[in-house]
Scaffold this motif. Structure first.
Motif, short mmCIF file in Angstrom:
data_model
loop_
_atom_site.label_atom_id
_atom_site.label_comp_id
_atom_site.label_asym_id
_atom_site.label_seq_id
_atom_site.Cartn_x
_atom_site.Cartn_y
_atom_site.Cartn_z
N MET A 61 0.84 -1.19 0.00
CA MET A 61 0.00 0.00 0.00
C MET A 61 0.88 1.25 0.00
O MET A 61 1.83 1.33 0.76
CB MET A 61 -0.87 0.06 1.25
N THR A 62 0.47 2.18 -0.79
CA THR A 62 1.22 3.43 -0.81
C THR A 62 0.74 4.34 0.32
O THR A 62 -0.35 4.15 0.88
CB THR A 62 1.02 4.15 -2.15
N ALA A 63 1.54 5.33 0.62
CA ALA A 63 1.19 6.27 1.69
C ALA A 63 -0.06 7.07 1.32
O ALA A 63 -0.90 7.35 2.17
CB ALA A 63 2.36 7.20 1.96
N PHE A 64 -0.19 7.41 0.05
CA PHE A 64 -1.36 8.17 -0.41
C PHE A 64 -2.64 7.35 -0.23
O PHE A 64 -3.66 7.86 0.22
CB PHE A 64 -1.20 8.57 -1.87
N PHE A 65 -2.59 6.07 -0.56
CA PHE A 65 -3.76 5.20 -0.42
C PHE A 65 -4.14 5.06 1.06
O PHE A 65 -5.31 5.10 1.41
CB PHE A 65 -3.48 3.83 -1.03
N LYS A 66 -3.15 4.93 1.92
CA LYS A 66 -3.42 4.82 3.36
C LYS A 66 -4.05 6.12 3.88
O LYS A 66 -4.97 6.08 4.69
CB LYS A 66 -2.14 4.53 4.13
N CYS A 122 -5.85 8.30 2.13
CA CYS A 122 -7.23 8.37 1.62
C CYS A 122 -8.15 7.44 2.40
O CYS A 122 -9.28 7.80 2.73
CB CYS A 122 -7.26 8.01 0.14
#
Length: 57
Positions: free
Chosen positions: A1-6, A8
């Motif tokens: 998981m990317t930081a942006f997805f986390k 969001c």
């Protein structure tokens, strides 16, 4: 998981909780002939009330 997805996912999860539980404590006094008759604290939830009363088209 990317930081942006986390991030969001966190926003989507936390936002509804914050909107429904945000509240204000208000002191309400009732006066009669200039004398305080009743004094109490009330919890108001303006955001929750707005969401319940909003009409969507």
């Amino acid at each position: 998981m990317t930081a942006f997805f986390k991030f969001c996912l966190l926003i989507v999860t936390v936002t509804p909780f914050c909107l429904t539980t945000s509240s204000c404590v208000v002191k309400q006094t009732t006066t009669r002939d200039g004398a305080v008759v009743d004094e109490k604290y009330i919890i108001k939830r303006p955001v929750k009330k707005f969401i319940q009363n909003a009409e969507f088209e």
